[in-house]
Design a protein around this motif. Structure first.
Motif, PDB file in Angstrom:
ATOM      1  N   TYR A  81      -6.385  49.755 -23.228  1.00 36.16           N
ATOM      2  CA  TYR A  81      -5.099  49.189 -22.806  1.00 36.16           C
ATOM      3  C   TYR A  81      -4.685  49.835 -21.490  1.00 36.16           C
ATOM      4  N   VAL A  82      -4.022  49.041 -20.641  1.00 35.95           N
ATOM      5  CA  VAL A  82      -3.488  49.549 -19.375  1.00 35.95           C
ATOM      6  C   VAL A  82      -1.985  49.324 -19.365  1.00 35.95           C
ATOM      7  N   GLN A  83      -1.239  50.353 -18.974  1.00 39.52           N
ATOM      8  CA  GLN A  83       0.193  50.189 -18.757  1.00 39.52           C
ATOM      9  C   GLN A  83       0.459  50.386 -17.275  1.00 39.52           C
ATOM     10  N   GLU A  84       0.878  49.305 -16.626  1.00 39.02           N
ATOM     11  CA  GLU A  84       1.154  49.338 -15.189  1.00 39.02           C
ATOM     12  C   GLU A  84       2.624  49.640 -14.956  1.00 39.02           C
ATOM     13  N   SER A  85       2.904  50.667 -14.142  1.00 45.36           N
ATOM     14  CA  SER A  85       4.278  51.079 -13.852  1.00 45.36           C
ATOM     15  C   SER A  85       4.441  51.371 -12.368  1.00 45.36           C
ATOM     16  N   VAL A  86       3.876  50.513 -11.518  1.00 42.44           N
ATOM     17  CA  VAL A  86       3.999  50.711 -10.074  1.00 42.44           C
ATOM     18  C   VAL A  86       5.320  50.125  -9.593  1.00 42.44           C
ATOM     19  N   SER A  87       5.604  50.271  -8.313  1.00 44.53           N
ATOM     20  CA  SER A  87       6.865  49.810  -7.732  1.00 44.53           C
ATOM     21  C   SER A  87       7.058  48.310  -7.970  1.00 44.53           C
ATOM     22  N   GLU A  88       8.324  47.899  -7.981  1.00 39.45           N
ATOM     23  CA  GLU A  88       8.663  46.502  -8.263  1.00 39.45           C
ATOM     24  C   GLU A  88       8.444  45.623  -7.034  1.00 39.45           C
ATOM     25  N   ARG A  89       7.172  45.536  -6.624  1.00 47.13           N
ATOM     26  CA  ARG A  89       6.775  44.649  -5.527  1.00 47.13           C
ATOM     27  C   ARG A  89       5.660  43.763  -6.056  1.00 47.13           C
ATOM     28  N   ILE A  90       5.930  42.474  -6.115  1.00 50.10           N
ATOM     29  CA  ILE A  90       5.000  41.570  -6.783  1.00 50.10           C
ATOM     30  C   ILE A  90       3.634  41.562  -6.128  1.00 50.10           C
ATOM     31  N   LYS A  95      -2.172  42.994  -6.466  1.00 50.78           N
ATOM     32  CA  LYS A  95      -3.324  43.738  -5.931  1.00 50.78           C
ATOM     33  C   LYS A  95      -3.899  44.690  -6.980  1.00 50.78           C
ATOM     34  N   VAL A  96      -3.008  45.373  -7.708  1.00 46.15           N
ATOM     35  CA  VAL A  96      -3.441  46.302  -8.753  1.00 46.15           C
ATOM     36  C   VAL A  96      -4.173  45.551  -9.869  1.00 46.15           C
ATOM     37  N   TYR A  97      -3.633  44.406 -10.305  1.00 52.15           N
ATOM     38  CA  TYR A  97      -4.263  43.653 -11.390  1.00 52.15           C
ATOM     39  C   TYR A  97      -5.653  43.169 -10.988  1.00 52.15           C
ATOM     40  N   ALA A  98      -5.781  42.726  -9.749  1.00 57.24           N
ATOM     41  CA  ALA A  98      -7.082  42.234  -9.284  1.00 57.24           C
ATOM     42  C   ALA A  98      -8.140  43.335  -9.370  1.00 57.24           C
ATOM     43  N   GLN A  99      -7.783  44.530  -8.951  1.00 56.08           N
ATOM     44  CA  GLN A  99      -8.736  45.644  -8.994  1.00 56.08           C
ATOM     45  C   GLN A  99      -9.035  46.064 -10.436  1.00 56.08           C
ATOM     46  N   LYS A 117       8.855  37.967 -14.570  1.00 56.01           N
ATOM     47  CA  LYS A 117       8.333  37.281 -15.747  1.00 56.01           C
ATOM     48  C   LYS A 117       6.813  37.395 -15.772  1.00 56.01           C
ATOM     49  N   ALA A 118       6.238  37.258 -16.964  1.00 50.28           N
ATOM     50  CA  ALA A 118       4.783  37.330 -17.095  1.00 50.28           C
ATOM     51  C   ALA A 118       4.108  36.276 -16.226  1.00 50.28           C
ATOM     52  N   SER A 119       4.689  35.072 -16.147  1.00 50.98           N
ATOM     53  CA  SER A 119       4.089  34.011 -15.337  1.00 50.98           C
ATOM     54  C   SER A 119       4.053  34.395 -13.856  1.00 50.98           C
ATOM     55  N   ASP A 120       5.041  35.189 -13.393  1.00 49.97           N
ATOM     56  CA  ASP A 120       5.019  35.695 -12.014  1.00 49.97           C
ATOM     57  C   ASP A 120       3.869  36.680 -11.826  1.00 49.97           C
ATOM     58  N   LEU A 121       3.696  37.557 -12.798  1.00 43.34           N
ATOM     59  CA  LEU A 121       2.671  38.595 -12.715  1.00 43.34           C
ATOM     60  C   LEU A 121       1.268  38.002 -12.772  1.00 43.34           C
ATOM     61  N   GLN A 122       1.115  36.883 -13.476  1.00 41.10           N
ATOM     62  CA  GLN A 122      -0.212  36.308 -13.725  1.00 41.10           C
ATOM     63  C   GLN A 122      -0.736  35.466 -12.563  1.00 41.10           C
ATOM     64  N   GLN A 123       0.087  35.177 -11.579  1.00 41.69           N
ATOM     65  CA  GLN A 123      -0.317  34.295 -10.487  1.00 41.69           C
ATOM     66  C   GLN A 123      -1.534  34.851  -9.748  1.00 41.69           C
ATOM     67  N   GLY A 124      -2.534  33.984  -9.571  1.00 47.76           N
ATOM     68  CA  GLY A 124      -3.731  34.364  -8.827  1.00 47.76           C
ATOM     69  C   GLY A 124      -4.743  35.169  -9.609  1.00 47.76           C
ATOM     70  N   SER A 125      -4.462  35.459 -10.879  1.00 51.45           N
ATOM     71  CA  SER A 125      -5.374  36.288 -11.672  1.00 51.45           C
ATOM     72  C   SER A 125      -6.517  35.446 -12.243  1.00 51.45           C
ATOM     73  N   PRO A 126      -7.747  35.987 -12.260  1.00 47.20           N
ATOM     74  CA  PRO A 126      -8.862  35.262 -12.896  1.00 47.20           C
ATOM     75  C   PRO A 126      -8.754  35.252 -14.417  1.00 47.20           C
ATOM     76  N   ALA A 127      -7.945  36.161 -14.987  1.00 44.86           N
ATOM     77  CA  ALA A 127      -7.747  36.209 -16.436  1.00 44.86           C
ATOM     78  C   ALA A 127      -6.260  36.429 -16.729  1.00 44.86           C
ATOM     79  N   PRO A 128      -5.421  35.428 -16.432  1.00 40.66           N
ATOM     80  CA  PRO A 128      -3.972  35.587 -16.604  1.00 40.66           C
ATOM     81  C   PRO A 128      -3.567  35.855 -18.047  1.00 40.66           C
ATOM     82  N   GLU A 129      -4.415  35.416 -18.979  1.00 41.38           N
ATOM     83  CA  GLU A 129      -4.071  35.586 -20.395  1.00 41.38           C
ATOM     84  C   GLU A 129      -3.986  37.043 -20.814  1.00 41.38           C
ATOM     85  N   ASN A 130      -4.588  37.952 -20.041  1.00 40.40           N
ATOM     86  CA  ASN A 130      -4.617  39.369 -20.403  1.00 40.40           C
ATOM     87  C   ASN A 130      -3.555  40.198 -19.692  1.00 40.40           C
ATOM     88  N   ILE A 131      -2.615  39.545 -19.028  1.00 40.33           N
ATOM     89  CA  ILE A 131      -1.504  40.235 -18.370  1.00 40.33           C
ATOM     90  C   ILE A 131      -0.218  39.853 -19.084  1.00 40.33           C
TER      91      ILE A 131
END
Length: 488
Positions: A81-90, A95-99, A117-131
């Motif tokens: 599991y990963v918990q992401e807590s970086v600055s609030e810049r989409i 960039k972090v999710y892609a890596q 929202k989760a839908s904002d975070l998932q944009q551009g991801s190859p596996a949005p279902e896991n975010i």
């Protein structure tokens, strides 16, 4: 093998997540380019080690291993599991999710975001279902709420896995039924914050007076009953309908300025900051954190004793972990002292000397005896039916010191027994060292009649089997010893 979590971002929130995972037995890898990250997380972890175990009544799991990764890929390697807590810049989060997803495809990523929202975070991801969003509240290592918010792209099994991981580390996962900016908690906080800023700007109250209104009044109610249950009681015997009828019209009164925002400028910042400095400036931030933690522990433990609100979450987490320790106890007769209890010296167990306080030696003995009584069928169901074993005499010897964090084992040897009584000898062990012995004499009692009577045949049969199995053991050193008696 320990489970592993990756923490991306080691600030206040990321450090709190790291502490919660570590103290619940997970290995944790932290990635944060800040050269001060290790020092900052060490400070958070130090506070967490003092606070979180104080909420527990069963041993904490062995603390996980903390490491600091040089790259995102190193941090996420082998992570469940990963918990992401970086600055609030989409754009930074994307960039972090892609890596992360390139380094560990399929890994579940939870975000601490306060508003996206989760839908904002998932944009551009190859596996949005896991975010997914897993939004905590500070201090993360003490407050149980985690707002779990997904989108239509998250299948039920991803939501369920996130919920289970949150439960595994003692949190209360609240699944948000519809996507909404800032989720539930922060929507309330934003409304209160805006109104507070207006009262401050208009000279109605100071920062200290506003805080006093919260912590001396409704904040105490909210902490254990929330909003609607509090107002239900305010309606008296007629309940919520009466409350709504009585106070509903006030919704149209111009009490608040929630639809307006004071201008955010240097004047407002100076006003808030100067009053806040006058209110709390005599304390350092770390000192304030420790004061906060101690107050929260006291409040949460009071709720835990009553199995209410956040205290119910703590109890359930204890019960899940206690089951694992119970599996490591003896379940039948053997020709050796029976291992009946696994314990740990918790913060509430120590005295001003830093040692386990005297009453906790008796408590450790009681935990051992209670487990033994359950083993022979004389547990709470037996007590509910009107019979119990009462302790008639107790002799405790303090042989060595037990200190904060020490892991203890309670063993029992039955020295003698008949239908109406038994004599037990409990050893409280720290590894191979015996720190205390508790010798006791028990009578079997009919609670309604108030007198000693023979035990139920099935209970006595189990007691007799254990007594016979241990009959060949030597009498323990110290058994039958009088108080103050010289050693031979």
């Amino acid at each position: 093998m320990a489970r592993k979590a990756a923490i991306i971002g080691g600030g206040v929130i990321g450090g709190g997540w790291a502490a919660r995972f570590l103290l619940n037995g997970w290995d944790v890898a932290v990635f944060d380019p800040d050269p001060e990250a290790e020092r900052k997380i060490s400070a958070v972890l130090s506070n967490a080690r003092l606070a979180l175990p104080a909420l527990s009544d069963v041993p904490m799991p062995p603390e996980g291993r903390l490491s600091f990764a040089g790259t995102l890929g190193e941090a996420v390697e082998g992570a469940e599991y990963v918990q992401e807590s970086v600055s609030e810049r989409i754009e930074l989060k994307h960039k972090v999710y892609a890596q992360l997803q390139q380094a560990n495809p399929g890994v579940l990523i939870g975000s601490s975001t306060s508003g996206f929202k989760a839908s904002d975070l998932q944009q551009g991801s190859p596996a949005p279902e896991n975010i997914i969003v897993a939004h905590p509240f500070n201090p993360v290592y003490l407050l149980p709420l985690s707002e779990v918010s997904g989108s239509d792209r998250n299948p039920p099994e991803v939501v369920e896995k996130t919920v289970q991981i949150m439960k595994d580390i003692g949190m209360f996962p609240l699944v948000i039924r519809k996507e909404i900016d800032a989720f539930l908690g922060n929507r309330f906080l934003e409304a209160v914050w805006r109104e507070a800023l207006w009262m401050l700007k208009d000279g109605v109250a100071t920062t200290e007076e506003i805080d006093e209104a919260i912590r001396m009044g409704f904040g105490l109610r909210w902490g254990q009953m929330g909003l609607f249950e509090t107002y239900r009681i305010a309606g008296g015997e007629a309940g919520m309908r009466h409350f709504m009828a009585q106070f509903g019209p006030a919704l149209k009164w111009p009490w608040t300025k929630l639809m307006d925002v004071p201008e955010f400028n240097e004047e407002l910042v100076d006003l808030v900051a100067s009053q806040s400095d006058a209110q709390s400036g005599q304390y350092g931030i770390r000192e304030l954190e420790r004061i906060r933690d101690q107050n929260l522990v006291g409040f949460l433990r009071a709720l835990k004793e009553r199995n209410w609100g956040a205290g119910k979450v703590l109890r359930e987490h204890d019960e899940r972990r206690a089951a694992a320790f119970h599996a490591g106890t003896d379940q039948g007769p053997k020709a050796a002292p029976l291992v009946m209890a696994h314990m740990q010296v918790l913060p509430g167990w120590i005295d001003y000397n830093g040692h386990m306080t005297e009453s906790r030696y008796y408590f450790a003995g009681s935990e051992t005896i209670d487990a033994f009584l359950r083993l022979i069928g004389a547990g709470m169901d037996y007590v509910g039916a009107g019979h119990s074993y009462y302790s008639a005499e107790t002799h405790i010897r303090h042989l060595s010191e037990a200190k904060l964090g020490d892991r203890l084992t309670g063993t029992i040897q039955i020295l003698s027994a008949d239908e109406k009584r038994f004599r037990s000898f409990v050893r409280i062990m720290k590894g191979e060292e015996c720190v205390a012995t508790i010798e006791q004499f028990y009578l079997h009692v009919d609670m309604k009649a108030g007198k000693s009577v023979p035990a139920a045949p099935e209970v006595y049969a189990k007691l007799r089997a254990i007594t016979d199995a241990q009959a060949g053991l030597p009498l323990p050193e110290g058994a039958g010893r009088a108080i103050g008696q010289k050693k031979e």
